[in-house]
Design an enzyme around this catalytic site. Structure first.
Site, PDB file in Angstrom:
ATOM      1  N   GLY A 214       1.346   2.568  -5.775  1.00 51.68           N
ATOM      2  CA  GLY A 214       0.018   2.596  -5.731  1.00 51.68           C
ATOM      3  C   GLY A 214      -0.790   0.929  -5.545  1.00 51.68           C
ATOM      4  O   GLY A 214      -2.134   0.812  -5.474  1.00 51.68           O
ATOM      5  N   LEU A 215       0.164   0.009  -5.570  1.00 49.60           N
ATOM      6  CA  LEU A 215      -0.479  -1.332  -5.388  1.00 49.60           C
ATOM      7  C   LEU A 215      -0.926  -1.527  -4.160  1.00 49.60           C
ATOM      8  O   LEU A 215      -2.072  -2.457  -4.136  1.00 49.60           O
ATOM      9  CB  LEU A 215       0.627  -2.198  -6.059  1.00 49.60           C
ATOM     10  CG  LEU A 215       0.863  -2.478  -7.414  1.00 49.60           C
ATOM     11  CD1 LEU A 215       1.910  -3.198  -7.801  1.00 49.60           C
ATOM     12  CD2 LEU A 215      -0.444  -2.612  -8.434  1.00 49.60           C
TER      13      LEU A 215
ATOM     14  N   ASP B  68       0.734  -0.570  12.174  1.00 47.91           N
ATOM     15  CA  ASP B  68       2.215  -0.171  12.985  1.00 47.91           C
ATOM     16  C   ASP B  68       2.320   1.435  12.527  1.00 47.91           C
ATOM     17  O   ASP B  68       1.683   2.087  11.654  1.00 47.91           O
ATOM     18  CB  ASP B  68       2.972  -0.787  12.294  1.00 47.91           C
ATOM     19  CG  ASP B  68       3.129  -2.338  12.574  1.00 47.91           C
ATOM     20  OD1 ASP B  68       3.456  -2.492  13.773  1.00 47.91           O
ATOM     21  OD2 ASP B  68       3.554  -3.260  11.610  1.00 47.91           O
TER      22      ASP B  68
ATOM     23  N   TYR C  78      -2.941   4.116   5.876  1.00 46.88           N
ATOM     24  CA  TYR C  78      -4.358   3.756   6.274  1.00 46.88           C
ATOM     25  C   TYR C  78      -5.280   4.782   6.201  1.00 46.88           C
ATOM     26  O   TYR C  78      -6.461   4.968   5.793  1.00 46.88           O
ATOM     27  CB  TYR C  78      -4.543   2.725   7.314  1.00 46.88           C
ATOM     28  CG  TYR C  78      -3.807   1.430   7.099  1.00 46.88           C
ATOM     29  CD1 TYR C  78      -4.388   0.504   5.989  1.00 46.88           C
ATOM     30  CD2 TYR C  78      -2.719   1.003   7.705  1.00 46.88           C
ATOM     31  CE1 TYR C  78      -3.714  -0.659   6.110  1.00 46.88           C
ATOM     32  CE2 TYR C  78      -2.331  -0.459   7.443  1.00 46.88           C
ATOM     33  CZ  TYR C  78      -2.698  -1.363   6.592  1.00 46.88           C
ATOM     34  OH  TYR C  78      -2.213  -2.377   6.573  1.00 46.88           O
TER      35      TYR C  78
END
Lengths: 174, 174
Positions: B121-122, B147, B154
């Protein structure tokens, strides 16, 4: 270049030969019909924002606060304007700008050509000028986000769509 | 956040509470296993470039001239680094930066998370921190080029692919 003849495109900051009203860079003349009319490019970022707004109005863009437009121009890596110069008068007929990290990447924004001057090869000339300037600064990755209607225009200039599957993505506030 | 507990995320420049070795912003602790270990974020752009290069090496990126990396950091609008802090020592475990016109648009580049720290989760926390910082500067159009392998990452953060048919395009030198 259509019926525009490129006279000069290598000088770094050539002044228009006939007079000093314009400090431009690349100069194009209308060969047959109007030899006194020149198209010039400039990288000066101190533009009349109302004139720029009028140009953007002519292509139907939504108006933006001039305060923010001023800030954006100030912080763009490159600002290119295209002018029609006739004798002592000049008219803003095109514009584009790029953000950059000054080292690797540049992203082109706000490419606009006055509708009256479109389909004459001037948008292509504007983009080529911009790319040449960015390449002159050793920027190797030039990117942009293209509306569907102009994808082919940029493709003809050598821009690639989604190379190796890389996709443009956008985040907007809710 | 997985097993990381967010302790602080609203302070503008909070200093880590237990000591002063790190001037960071958002602080996360590993709840159960290592309460003395914290993850901090910083927007300081004076990074040790060798440390950054090592991080990029760990994800297999091609090396870039440090002179150009330094210039890119200097001219990025926002530089975010992510650190693991244990007592007096800190380790660079993530990085991202954005170019911008300081008004409308920002483009995110070079998002990297140390492979040892991935899937916790970082990366998401890093991106959320970056977006929050950009939004705090009134930037409304946040873009990036993803990519194929990270498009879904994202997308889960709210980034949209080709909205209204807008496409990312690239120009590279021949």
């Amino acid at each position: 270049m259509g019926f525009w003849k490129k006279l000069l495109n290598n000088s770094a900051a050539a002044t228009a030969p006939q007079d000093n009203i314009f400090e431009g860079d690349m100069i194009i003349t209308k060969r047959e019909t109007a030899p006194e009319t020149r198209i010039c490019f400039s990288t000066q970022r101190e533009l009349d924002l109302y004139e720029l707004e009028e140009l953007c109005d002519r292509v139907g863009w939504a108006r933006r606060p001039l305060r923010k437009v001023r800030k954006a121009l100030q912080h763009s890596f490159l600002v290119v304007s295209m002018w029609e110069v006739r004798g002592k008068s000049k008219r803003l007929i095109g514009f584009a700008r790029a953000t950059s990290d000054h080292a690797f990447n540049a992203t082109i924004w706000d490419v606009v050509v006055d509708p009256e001057y479109q389909s004459k090869g001037l948008g292509k000339a504007l983009m080529k000028y911009l790319i040449k300037k960015l390449r002159g600064e050793d920027i190797s990755n030039i990117t942009l986000f293209a509306d569907p209607g102009v994808i082919d225009f940029y493709r003809r200039l050598g821009f690639m769509l989604d190379p190796e599957g890389i996709k443009g993505m956008f985040w907007y506030p809710d």
